[in-house]
Design an enzyme around this catalytic site. Structure first.
Site, PDB file in Angstrom:
ATOM      1  N   TRP A  30     -10.772  64.243  -7.094  1.00 42.57           N
ATOM      2  CA  TRP A  30     -10.069  64.027  -8.385  1.00 42.57           C
ATOM      3  C   TRP A  30     -10.808  63.317  -9.370  1.00 42.57           C
ATOM      4  O   TRP A  30     -11.285  62.128  -8.826  1.00 42.57           O
ATOM      5  CB  TRP A  30      -8.444  63.708  -8.009  1.00 42.57           C
ATOM      6  CG  TRP A  30      -7.826  64.202  -7.252  1.00 42.57           C
ATOM      7  CD1 TRP A  30      -7.688  64.226  -5.854  1.00 42.57           C
ATOM      8  CD2 TRP A  30      -7.229  65.875  -7.456  1.00 42.57           C
ATOM      9  NE1 TRP A  30      -6.583  65.369  -5.508  1.00 42.57           N
ATOM     10  CE2 TRP A  30      -6.637  66.094  -6.328  1.00 42.57           C
ATOM     11  CE3 TRP A  30      -7.566  66.811  -8.401  1.00 42.57           C
ATOM     12  CZ2 TRP A  30      -6.038  67.431  -6.233  1.00 42.57           C
ATOM     13  CZ3 TRP A  30      -6.886  67.743  -8.336  1.00 42.57           C
ATOM     14  CH2 TRP A  30      -6.131  68.203  -7.273  1.00 42.57           C
TER      15      TRP A  30
ATOM     16  N   TRP B  77      13.268  80.567  -3.630  1.00 41.56           N
ATOM     17  CA  TRP B  77      12.274  79.637  -3.725  1.00 41.56           C
ATOM     18  C   TRP B  77      12.784  78.202  -3.758  1.00 41.56           C
ATOM     19  O   TRP B  77      12.217  77.324  -3.055  1.00 41.56           O
ATOM     20  CB  TRP B  77      11.757  79.883  -4.979  1.00 41.56           C
ATOM     21  CG  TRP B  77      10.564  80.933  -4.867  1.00 41.56           C
ATOM     22  CD1 TRP B  77      10.270  82.214  -5.593  1.00 41.56           C
ATOM     23  CD2 TRP B  77       9.080  80.513  -4.494  1.00 41.56           C
ATOM     24  NE1 TRP B  77       9.159  82.704  -5.059  1.00 41.56           N
ATOM     25  CE2 TRP B  77       8.470  81.803  -4.630  1.00 41.56           C
ATOM     26  CE3 TRP B  77       8.606  79.638  -3.697  1.00 41.56           C
ATOM     27  CZ2 TRP B  77       7.223  81.873  -3.998  1.00 41.56           C
ATOM     28  CZ3 TRP B  77       7.232  79.608  -3.170  1.00 41.56           C
ATOM     29  CH2 TRP B  77       6.562  80.677  -3.367  1.00 41.56           C
TER      30      TRP B  77
ATOM     31  N   TRP C 136       4.204  71.654  -7.972  1.00 37.65           N
ATOM     32  CA  TRP C 136       2.922  70.837  -8.413  1.00 37.65           C
ATOM     33  C   TRP C 136       1.893  71.272  -7.257  1.00 37.65           C
ATOM     34  O   TRP C 136       0.688  71.490  -7.811  1.00 37.65           O
ATOM     35  CB  TRP C 136       3.158  69.448  -8.552  1.00 37.65           C
ATOM     36  CG  TRP C 136       3.682  69.329  -9.997  1.00 37.65           C
ATOM     37  CD1 TRP C 136       4.676  68.781 -10.377  1.00 37.65           C
ATOM     38  CD2 TRP C 136       2.617  68.862 -11.136  1.00 37.65           C
ATOM     39  NE1 TRP C 136       4.596  68.719 -11.956  1.00 37.65           N
ATOM     40  CE2 TRP C 136       3.335  68.778 -12.158  1.00 37.65           C
ATOM     41  CE3 TRP C 136       1.249  68.884 -11.284  1.00 37.65           C
ATOM     42  CZ2 TRP C 136       2.827  68.602 -13.579  1.00 37.65           C
ATOM     43  CZ3 TRP C 136       0.574  68.865 -12.553  1.00 37.65           C
ATOM     44  CH2 TRP C 136       1.474  68.403 -13.637  1.00 37.65           C
TER      45      TRP C 136
ATOM     46  N   ASN D  71       9.994  77.786 -16.834  1.00 32.30           N
ATOM     47  CA  ASN D  71       9.150  77.771 -15.781  1.00 32.30           C
ATOM     48  C   ASN D  71       7.937  78.429 -15.897  1.00 32.30           C
ATOM     49  O   ASN D  71       6.861  77.715 -15.176  1.00 32.30           O
ATOM     50  CB  ASN D  71       9.838  78.461 -14.762  1.00 32.30           C
ATOM     51  CG  ASN D  71       9.397  78.625 -13.087  1.00 32.30           C
ATOM     52  OD1 ASN D  71       9.340  77.586 -12.674  1.00 32.30           O
ATOM     53  ND2 ASN D  71       9.044  79.769 -12.758  1.00 32.30           N
TER      54      ASN D  71
ATOM     55  N   GLU E 141      14.650  83.778  -7.102  1.00 30.77           N
ATOM     56  CA  GLU E 141      14.388  82.339  -7.497  1.00 30.77           C
ATOM     57  C   GLU E 141      15.378  81.257  -6.817  1.00 30.77           C
ATOM     58  O   GLU E 141      14.816  80.053  -6.668  1.00 30.77           O
ATOM     59  CB  GLU E 141      14.313  82.232  -9.047  1.00 30.77           C
ATOM     60  CG  GLU E 141      13.407  83.042  -9.568  1.00 30.77           C
ATOM     61  CD  GLU E 141      12.168  82.306  -9.407  1.00 30.77           C
ATOM     62  OE1 GLU E 141      11.671  81.259  -9.620  1.00 30.77           O
ATOM     63  OE2 GLU E 141      11.098  83.235  -9.058  1.00 30.77           O
TER      64      GLU E 141
ATOM     65  N   TRP F 151      -2.789  66.047  -8.780  1.00 31.89           N
ATOM     66  CA  TRP F 151      -1.382  66.553  -9.200  1.00 31.89           C
ATOM     67  C   TRP F 151      -0.315  65.506  -9.052  1.00 31.89           C
ATOM     68  O   TRP F 151       0.657  65.648  -9.567  1.00 31.89           O
ATOM     69  CB  TRP F 151      -1.314  67.662  -8.043  1.00 31.89           C
ATOM     70  CG  TRP F 151      -1.205  67.262  -6.662  1.00 31.89           C
ATOM     71  CD1 TRP F 151      -2.333  67.066  -5.629  1.00 31.89           C
ATOM     72  CD2 TRP F 151      -0.056  66.526  -5.769  1.00 31.89           C
ATOM     73  NE1 TRP F 151      -1.965  66.667  -4.628  1.00 31.89           N
ATOM     74  CE2 TRP F 151      -0.627  66.359  -4.592  1.00 31.89           C
ATOM     75  CE3 TRP F 151       1.271  66.518  -6.041  1.00 31.89           C
ATOM     76  CZ2 TRP F 151       0.078  65.833  -3.504  1.00 31.89           C
ATOM     77  CZ3 TRP F 151       1.988  65.820  -4.984  1.00 31.89           C
ATOM     78  CH2 TRP F 151       1.409  65.645  -3.925  1.00 31.89           C
TER      79      TRP F 151
END
Length: 476
Positions: free
Chosen positions: A311, A282, A387, A346, A279, A364
Site C-alpha cells: 500500500w 448480505w 471495504w 450503496n 441485501e 483499505w
C-alpha cells in the site's frame, strides 16, 4: 424474580427478544450504559451516537408505557461494566439479566466477562438471538465450516427459511408499575459533537418513524428496487440501514414486510422484493463471517496474504479523497453526501472505496475507519465486509483486476448528472456529457473552482494491477 434488561443496539420495544423474555419472567427494569471512551475507540461517529440518544428518548416513552423504567449509567470502558451491573443487580435484587447478542470481538469478550462476573454472584445471564435471522454457526458447509461464498450462504438461508420462517414477536403486555422512575437522558455525550439540524431531520428517531419508513418503502419502491437501487439520484433504496444498525428495526420486521408484498415468497416472484431480501442476507452473511473470523474485528484482512500488499503512504491524496477533492465528480459528490448526511448510497460506497484502494492504492483500513467516523449507520461487519470486498482482501471479494472506472460509473448510474449537480453546485452549469469528466474540457473551458483529477485512471489502474500481481508472485 426481578429481571434486568440490558439494551445495547436494540432500541425498540416491539419484536425485541430480550425484552419479551424479561417481561415474561418477572418485573423488569431496563438499563442503558453510556460508554464514550469505548465508542471513540470503535470510531463510532457523532452522527451515530446522537442517533442512539434520540432513539433512547423515544424508547423511554415506549418503555414507560409498558411500566418498565429505563435506567442510565455511564462507564468510560466496557471493562468496568461487569462491576456496574453486579452492583445494580444487588441494589435491585435482580436475579437474571437478559440481553440480545452482539457479535464483534470486543462485544463478545465484554459479554463473556460480564456473564462470569454475574454468575459468581448467582445472577443468571440470558443472551438471545435478535439482530440476525440465523445464529452464527448454525449455517455451515458440508465440511462444517462457515460459508465464505455469499451465493452458497444465500442458498443455505433459503433452505432454512423454507423450513422455519422467523416470526416477529408481539409488543409485550404492560407490567404493573414499579417503585422506580426512569432516569433523565443526556442531550449530548462528551466527545461527540452534535450533528446539524438538517442531518437530524433526515433521520427522525423512534421505532414508529422507522416502521413508517419501512411501510412507505415497501408500498412505493420495493417492487422497483432491483431497477432503481443503483441510481443515486433516485430514492430507490430503503434508507433503513441506520434503523437496522441501531436495532430500531429488526431484520424479522423487514423480512416480513417484504414477504407481504411477494405472496410470501423469498426466492421467486417480484425481482425487486427478492433483490432486497438478498441485501438483508448480505448483512447476515457479513455478521456470520465476523464471528467465524475474529481477526476481522482487529483490523486484519480476511485473506492473510494481502497483509503484505505494498500500500502507498499518500496522506495528501487520502485527505483529498476524504474531503471530496479528487477531481472525479461522482466520487466527490458521494463524499459530500457522506459528510452532509452521515450516509452514502450503496453503489457509491463501492465506487469510492475501490478508487481509494485501487486507483490511489491506499490501505483499505484508512477508508474503513473514516467511514465509521462519519456514518450514522456504521456497522462493523457490514462496513468491514464492504471495504474488504472493494479492496479484494475479503471473503468472496471482487477480483483484484476489476476496477470501477469512476467516469464510466458516473455515466452509467447518473447519466444526466442530477446527483452530481446536487452535491457539487460548481459543476451545475455543465451539460450531461461534460459533467462526468470536467477535465476533458481543459484550458479556458475548465472549471475554476473544481480540482484537476488526482490521478490518471489508466496509469493508476496499471499500478494497482502490478501491486497485486507482485503479491501473487511472492506467494507462488
Amino acid at each position: 424474580m426481578t429481571q434486568l434488561y440490558w439494551l445495547r443496539n436494540d432500541l425498540r420495544s416491539t419484536d425485541n427478544t430480550a425484552l419479551n423474555a424479561a417481561m415474561a419472567n418477572g418485573p423488569t427494569v431496563a438499563l442503558y450504559v453510556l460508554s464514550p471512551a469505548q465508542w471513540q475507540a470503535h470510531h463510532d461517529s457523532p452522527n451515530k451516537v446522537d442517533f442512539w440518544l434520540r432513539n433512547l428518548h423515544a424508547l423511554r416513552d415506549e418503555l414507560n408505557a409498558l411500566g418498565v423504567p429505563l435506567l442510565i449509567r455511564q462507564v468510560e470502558h466496557w471493562q468496568d461494566i461487569g462491576e456496574l451491573l453486579l452492583t445494580l443487580c444487588q441494589q435491585l435484587q435482580v436475579r437474571a439479566v437478559q440481553v440480545n447478542a452482539e457479535y464483534g470481538v470486543n462485544e463478545t469478550r465484554r459479554d463473556q466477562s460480564v456473564a462470569a462476573c454475574l454468575a459468581r454472584a448467582g445472577v443468571a445471564w440470558h443472551s438471545h438471538l435478535d439482530q440476525l435471522l440465523f445464529a452464527p454457526g448454525s449455517l455451515l458447509t458440508q465440511s462444517g465450516q462457515c460459508f465464505q461464498v455469499y451465493s452458497q450462504f444465500r442458498k443455505a438461508c433459503y433452505r432454512q427459511l423454507a423450513r422455519h420462517l422467523p416470526t416477529p414477536l408481539p409488543r409485550p403486555r404492560a407490567q404493573p408499575a414499579l417503585p422506580l422512575a426512569s432516569d433523565p437522558l443526556p442531550e449530548q455525550v462528551s466527545g461527540f459533537a452534535r450533528p446539524t439540524d438538517s442531518l437530524r431531520q433526515l433521520w427522525p428517531a423512534g421505532e414508529q418513524q422507522a416502521l413508517q419508513r419501512l411501510q412507505r418503502f415497501a408500498e412505493a419502491r420495493l417492487e422497483d428496487y432491483d431497477r432503481q437501487r443503483d441510481l443515486p439520484a433516485l430514492p430507490g433504496t430503503s434508507q433503513l440501514s441506520p434503523y437496522l444498525a441501531a436495532g430500531v428495526l429488526s431484520p424479522r420486521q423487514c423480512l416480513h414486510a417484504a414477504l407481504q408484498h411477494n405472496q410470501g415468497e423469498f426466492e421467486s416472484g417480484n425481482p425487486g422484493v427478492v433483490c432486497w431480501i438478498n441485501e438483508l442476507l448480505w448483512r447476515e452473511f457479513y455478521k456470520h463471517i465476523l464471528v467465524a473470523h475474529p481477526r476481522l474485528s482487529m483490523g486484519r484482512a480476511f485473506r492473510h496474504e494481502t497483509e503484505a500488499l505494498a500500500w502507498r503512504d499518500a496522506p495528501h491524496q487520502l485527505l483529498a479523497w476524504q474531503e471530496g477533492r479528487t477531481g472525479f465528480p461522482l466520487i466527490d459528490a458521494a463524499m459530500q453526501q457522506l459528510r452532509a448526511t452521515g450516509w452514502m448510497h450503496n453503489r457509491l460506497r463501492m465506487v469510492v472505496a475501490m478508487f481509494l484502494c485501487k486507483n490511489l492504492l491506499i490501505d483499505w483500513r484508512h477508508g474503513e475507519r473514516f467511514f465509521m467516523e462519519q456514518l450514522i449507520d456504521g456497522d462493523l461487519a457490514a462496513n468491514n465486509g464492504g471495504w474488504q470486498w472493494s479492496a479484494s482482501t475479503g471473503t468472496d471479494a471482487v477480483p483484484y483486476f476489476r476496477l470501477f472506472n469512476p467516469v464510466t460509473q458516473s455515466q452509467r448510474f447518473d447519466p444526466d448528472g442530477t446527483f452530481i449537480r446536487h452535491w457539487l453546485p460548481a459543476l451545475a452549469g455543465l451539460n450531461k456529457r461534460d459533467i462526468h469528466d470536467p477535465a476533458r474540457l481543459g484550458g479556458l473551458f475548465g472549471i475554476a473552482d473544481y480540482p484537476r483529477p488526482l490521478v490518471d485512471l489508466a496509469a493508476s489502474r496499471s499500478r494497482a494491477l502490478a501491486a497485486f500481481k507482485a503479491l501473487e508472485r511472492s506467494h507462488e
